[in-house]
Design a protein around this motif. Structure first.
Motif, PDB file in Angstrom:
ATOM      1  N   THR A  13      17.495  43.313  33.230  1.00  0.00           N
ATOM      2  CA  THR A  13      18.766  42.262  33.141  1.00  0.00           C
ATOM      3  C   THR A  13      19.877  43.021  33.932  1.00  0.00           C
ATOM      4  N   ASN A  14      20.686  42.115  34.608  1.00  0.00           N
ATOM      5  CA  ASN A  14      21.776  42.489  35.347  1.00  0.00           C
ATOM      6  C   ASN A  14      22.932  41.850  34.819  1.00  0.00           C
ATOM      7  N   GLU A  15      24.072  42.483  34.143  1.00  0.00           N
ATOM      8  CA  GLU A  15      25.247  41.800  33.568  1.00  0.00           C
ATOM      9  C   GLU A  15      26.341  42.170  34.352  1.00  0.00           C
ATOM     10  N   ARG A  16      27.250  41.322  34.337  1.00  0.00           N
ATOM     11  CA  ARG A  16      28.835  41.654  35.010  1.00  0.00           C
ATOM     12  C   ARG A  16      29.790  40.804  34.202  1.00  0.00           C
ATOM     13  N   PHE A  17      30.927  41.605  34.013  1.00  0.00           N
ATOM     14  CA  PHE A  17      31.869  41.000  33.248  1.00  0.00           C
ATOM     15  C   PHE A  17      33.056  41.379  34.102  1.00  0.00           C
ATOM     16  N   THR A  18      34.123  40.373  34.229  1.00  0.00           N
ATOM     17  CA  THR A  18      34.899  40.484  34.863  1.00  0.00           C
ATOM     18  C   THR A  18      36.444  39.754  34.132  1.00  0.00           C
ATOM     19  N   VAL A  19      37.258  40.767  34.013  1.00  0.00           N
ATOM     20  CA  VAL A  19      38.650  40.415  32.910  1.00  0.00           C
ATOM     21  C   VAL A  19      39.813  40.442  33.806  1.00  0.00           C
ATOM     22  N   PRO A  20      40.433  39.387  34.375  1.00  0.00           N
ATOM     23  CA  PRO A  20      42.023  39.640  34.898  1.00  0.00           C
ATOM     24  C   PRO A  20      42.879  40.140  33.891  1.00  0.00           C
ATOM     25  N   VAL A  21      43.583  41.072  34.408  1.00  0.00           N
ATOM     26  CA  VAL A  21      44.429  41.710  33.725  1.00  0.00           C
ATOM     27  C   VAL A  21      45.914  41.591  34.321  1.00  0.00           C
ATOM     28  N   THR A  22      46.830  40.928  33.733  1.00  0.00           N
ATOM     29  CA  THR A  22      48.380  40.888  34.172  1.00  0.00           C
ATOM     30  C   THR A  22      49.003  42.276  34.294  1.00  0.00           C
ATOM     31  N   ILE A  23      50.128  42.012  35.300  1.00  0.00           N
ATOM     32  CA  ILE A  23      50.859  43.204  35.116  1.00  0.00           C
ATOM     33  C   ILE A  23      51.258  43.901  34.002  1.00  0.00           C
ATOM     34  N   ALA A  24      51.682  43.082  33.122  1.00  0.00           N
ATOM     35  CA  ALA A  24      52.297  43.397  31.828  1.00  0.00           C
ATOM     36  C   ALA A  24      51.201  44.129  30.881  1.00  0.00           C
ATOM     37  N   GLU A  25      49.997  43.482  30.728  1.00  0.00           N
ATOM     38  CA  GLU A  25      48.608  44.025  30.174  1.00  0.00           C
ATOM     39  C   GLU A  25      48.424  45.408  30.785  1.00  0.00           C
ATOM     40  N   PHE A  26      48.198  45.409  32.024  1.00  0.00           N
ATOM     41  CA  PHE A  26      47.954  46.783  32.614  1.00  0.00           C
ATOM     42  C   PHE A  26      48.999  47.919  32.403  1.00  0.00           C
TER      43      PHE A  26
END
Length: 238
Positions: free
Chosen positions: A178-191
């Protein structure tokens, strides 16, 4: 005692018994509700510290839910053991455990297909030192130093974009193919929240908070603190 007094005493005792029974039933209902709630979402568990005392643990993961995946972050405290001399030594340093879950619908995420990535204290340092426009990437082999070394590879990257950062996890499993990829965009405030929370947790996962404040609770066994993460012990080692 006259008949009127006996009657009053009877009514008083009868009312008291009913009140006690109501309180007992209410307590049972409360315990049942608490057990049911715990089955749905665990918020507090009990663990034993290095000194043998029982302490309460509060689960307070910081979660970011986005359209294609969700990201949760939580500190995992180090474990300690008692020496023959009576002193306490650290067995394993803590980590910041990142959990990625893929989306399976609107505001629905699949916990069965979650993937974990444990940030070591040094990796936490790299994360919190990121400046505007900076990026970083970490590579883990959960089976390192075993016969399955190289079979599972994990790569976590933090890359800037216009409104914040992309936090991505890639997991290649040659055993399951298997080959899995997750991408989560994080806002400046969340970061900013992640950065401050990681900075606060750093001396705790290092064990320094317990060294400077020996009365600090929670220096217990990892598997008792978070049984659902015990399967990630190899990832935690990294």
């Amino acid at each position: 005692m006259n008949p009127r007094s006996i009657t009053k005493l009877y009514h008083f005792m009868n009312s008291r018994n009913k009140l006690f029974k109501f309180g007992e039933n209410a307590g049972n209902r409360f315990n049942l509700m608490s057990s049911s709630a715990a089955a749905g979402i665990s918020t507090v568990r009990q663990s034993y510290g290095a000194d043998g005392r029982m302490s309460s643990r509060i689960f307070a993961d910081y979660s970011i839910f986005k359209g294609k995946a969700a990201l949760s972050a939580a500190p995992v405290l180090p474990t300690f053991s008692k020496m023959d001399s009576g002193f306490t030594k650290i067995d394993r340093r803590g980590v910041i455990m990142l959990t990625f879950r893929p989306a399976i619908g609107e505001r629905k995420y699949d916990s069965e297909k979650k993937q974990l990535f444990a940030l070591s204290v040094t990796e936490v340092g790299s994360f919190i030192s990121l400046g505007p426009g900076d990026s970083c990437e970490f590579f883990h082999d959960p089976s390192m130093q075993s016969r399955d070394a190289g079979q599972v590879r994990k790569s976590l990257s933090v890359k800037p974009h216009t409104d914040g950062y992309f936090i991505s996890l890639s997991v290649t499993n040659n055993i399951l193919k298997t080959n899995e990829r997750f991408t989560v965009p994080v806002t400046i405030a969340e970061f900013a929240v992640l950065r401050e929370a990681f900075s606060f947790a750093l001396p705790h996962i290092m064990g320094w908070a317990h060294c400077t404040n020996p009365s600090t609770d929670g220096v217990g066994d990892f598997s008792k603190v978070r049984p659902q993460l015990a399967v990630a012990a190899s990832e935690w080692d990294r």
